[in-house]
Enzyme design. Structure first.
Site, PDB file in Angstrom:
ATOM      1  N   SER A 113       0.852  -1.190   0.000  1.00  0.00           N
ATOM      2  CA  SER A 113       0.000   0.000   0.000  1.00  0.00           C
ATOM      3  C   SER A 113       0.882   1.232   0.000  1.00  0.00           C
ATOM      4  O   SER A 113       1.655   1.447   0.949  1.00  0.00           O
ATOM      5  CB  SER A 113      -0.891   0.028   1.233  1.00  0.00           C
ATOM      6  OG  SER A 113      -1.434   1.342   1.367  1.00  0.00           O
ATOM      7  N   PHE A 148      -6.411   4.212   8.272  1.00  0.00           N
ATOM      8  CA  PHE A 148      -5.006   4.485   8.596  1.00  0.00           C
ATOM      9  C   PHE A 148      -4.153   3.240   8.406  1.00  0.00           C
ATOM     10  O   PHE A 148      -4.628   2.117   8.613  1.00  0.00           O
ATOM     11  CB  PHE A 148      -4.884   4.949  10.055  1.00  0.00           C
ATOM     12  CG  PHE A 148      -5.741   6.137  10.357  1.00  0.00           C
ATOM     13  CD1 PHE A 148      -5.318   7.417  10.027  1.00  0.00           C
ATOM     14  CD2 PHE A 148      -6.989   5.972  10.924  1.00  0.00           C
ATOM     15  CE1 PHE A 148      -6.126   8.520  10.276  1.00  0.00           C
ATOM     16  CE2 PHE A 148      -7.815   7.064  11.170  1.00  0.00           C
ATOM     17  CZ  PHE A 148      -7.385   8.341  10.851  1.00  0.00           C
ATOM     18  N   GLY A 149      -2.902   3.461   8.059  1.00  0.00           N
ATOM     19  CA  GLY A 149      -1.932   2.373   8.056  1.00  0.00           C
ATOM     20  C   GLY A 149      -1.428   2.138   9.472  1.00  0.00           C
ATOM     21  O   GLY A 149      -1.696   2.923  10.391  1.00  0.00           O
ATOM     22  N   GLY A 150      -0.719   1.039   9.646  1.00  0.00           N
ATOM     23  CA  GLY A 150      -0.025   0.796  10.909  1.00  0.00           C
ATOM     24  C   GLY A 150      -0.902   0.374  12.073  1.00  0.00           C
ATOM     25  O   GLY A 150      -0.483   0.475  13.226  1.00  0.00           O
ATOM     26  N   HIS A 192      -8.355   0.767  -4.078  1.00  0.00           N
ATOM     27  CA  HIS A 192      -9.272   0.476  -2.974  1.00  0.00           C
ATOM     28  C   HIS A 192      -9.993   1.757  -2.609  1.00  0.00           C
ATOM     29  O   HIS A 192      -9.404   2.660  -2.012  1.00  0.00           O
ATOM     30  CB  HIS A 192      -8.433  -0.077  -1.806  1.00  0.00           C
ATOM     31  CG  HIS A 192      -9.205  -0.355  -0.567  1.00  0.00           C
ATOM     32  ND1 HIS A 192      -8.576  -0.612   0.640  1.00  0.00           N
ATOM     33  CD2 HIS A 192     -10.537  -0.439  -0.327  1.00  0.00           C
ATOM     34  CE1 HIS A 192      -9.496  -0.842   1.562  1.00  0.00           C
ATOM     35  NE2 HIS A 192     -10.693  -0.740   1.008  1.00  0.00           N
ATOM     36  N   GLY A 248      -2.764  -4.606   8.881  1.00  0.00           N
ATOM     37  CA  GLY A 248      -1.976  -5.325   9.880  1.00  0.00           C
ATOM     38  C   GLY A 248      -1.321  -6.593   9.373  1.00  0.00           C
ATOM     39  O   GLY A 248      -0.998  -7.480  10.174  1.00  0.00           O
ATOM     40  N   MET A 304     -12.302   3.830  -0.478  1.00  0.00           N
ATOM     41  CA  MET A 304     -12.958   3.965   0.832  1.00  0.00           C
ATOM     42  C   MET A 304     -13.686   5.299   0.819  1.00  0.00           C
ATOM     43  O   MET A 304     -13.288   6.258   1.506  1.00  0.00           O
ATOM     44  CB  MET A 304     -11.902   3.891   1.955  1.00  0.00           C
ATOM     45  CG  MET A 304     -11.341   2.485   2.122  1.00  0.00           C
ATOM     46  SD  MET A 304      -9.790   2.457   3.042  1.00  0.00           S
ATOM     47  CE  MET A 304      -8.647   2.753   1.689  1.00  0.00           C
ATOM     48  N   MET A 333     -11.256  -6.732   5.261  1.00  0.00           N
ATOM     49  CA  MET A 333     -10.499  -5.768   6.074  1.00  0.00           C
ATOM     50  C   MET A 333     -10.169  -6.399   7.421  1.00  0.00           C
ATOM     51  O   MET A 333     -11.060  -6.918   8.107  1.00  0.00           O
ATOM     52  CB  MET A 333     -11.318  -4.493   6.322  1.00  0.00           C
ATOM     53  CG  MET A 333     -11.566  -3.585   5.136  1.00  0.00           C
ATOM     54  SD  MET A 333     -10.104  -2.946   4.275  1.00  0.00           S
ATOM     55  CE  MET A 333      -9.166  -2.188   5.599  1.00  0.00           C
ATOM     56  N   SER A 386       2.800  -0.690   6.208  1.00  0.00           N
ATOM     57  CA  SER A 386       3.952  -0.476   7.091  1.00  0.00           C
ATOM     58  C   SER A 386       4.939  -1.638   7.042  1.00  0.00           C
ATOM     59  O   SER A 386       6.147  -1.418   7.104  1.00  0.00           O
ATOM     60  CB  SER A 386       3.475  -0.204   8.519  1.00  0.00           C
ATOM     61  OG  SER A 386       2.341  -0.952   8.832  1.00  0.00           O
TER      62      SER A 386
END
Ligand code: DX5
Ligand code: ZN
Length: 229
Positions: free
Chosen positions: A12, A147-149, A70, A179, A72, A141, A200
């Site tokens: 991503s 958010f990432g991370g 993607h 994740g 959103m 999902m 990440s």
């Protein structure tokens, strides 16, 4: 793209250097990325804002593999044509983004691109059962999007297993987003996922000048997933 269930790693670019997308995309592809995952956020469906169609269009010439977009965003239908024209190879829309997911998927297919349908962690798989004959991918999902991370939500593993059962013989990818690490990739690969988004976990510790770190990260996630598949 011919169909197979080999593990595909889709970094991503939400975790890339936002001032350097062209070089970042080239670096992850040189280092073994199978797809490039583009997270489009609208500040309404999710509490963050990212890329409009002009940004995605600017990424397009740098992507030599497969541009996985993607969305959103809600509403989603009014923007499908613009993201297709921007050069998406696949457009994934959320079942939660509107009342008519069947119409949304039809609108994506009408653009001549591949269609994905995404489900948030709190959304049951039954919500997508009746569009399975139309889609090329289900995105499960494993974080709440925005958010990432974030930390992997483990109920996604059992959900993946049930999704794989629902799919049966149909040529539909299962993508996991959120994740994904060397610890969580084997869990979802064993449950039937074949496309793994990782933000990440791919970009950590690397940069366009240290691109081999991206390669090491991609190879580690792939190896962990393949060993479990
Ligand atoms: C979350 C996005 C993801 C995210 C993944 O809303 O859809 O694609 O960037 O990031 P990591 O891999 O860091 O969880
Ligand atoms: Zn995503």
């Amino acid at each position: 793209m011919s169909f197979d269930r080999k593990i595909k790693i889709a970094p991503s670019i939400l975790s890339a250097d936002f001032a350097n997308f062209g070089a970042e995309i080239r670096a992850i592809e040189d280092q073994g990325a199978d797809w490039v995952h583009v997270d489009v956020m609208d500040g309404h469906f999710v509490p963050n804002l990212t890329f409009g169609p002009p940004a995605v269009k600017a990424f397009r010439p740098h992507v030599k593999t497969f541009m996985d977009v993607h969305l959103m965003i809600a509403p989603v239908d009014p923007y499908i044509e613009a993201y297709a024209e921007a050069g998406a190879d696949m457009i994934t829309a959320h079942v939660e983004a509107g009342p008519h997911i069947h119409r949304t998927v039809q609108a994506i297919k009408a653009q001549g691109v591949k269609a994905g349908v995404a489900v948030n962690p709190g959304t049951p798989l039954e919500s997508i059962e009746h569009v399975l004959d139309l889609v090329d991918m289900v995105l499960i999902m494993t974080v709440n999007p925005g958010f990432g991370g974030q930390k992997f939500i483990h109920s996604g593993v059992e959900k993946t297993r049930r999704c794989r059962e629902m799919i049966g013989d149909r040529e539909i990818h299962i993508q996991i987003d959120g994740g994904v690490t060397t610890e969580t990739a084997p869990l979802v690969a064993a449950a039937g996922a074949d496309a793994l988004v990782a933000g990440s976990a791919v970009f950590k510790g690397g940069s366009v000048d240290q691109a081999q770190v991206y390669g090491d990260n991609i190879r580690a996630i792939r190896a962990a997933a393949e060993a479990a598949q």
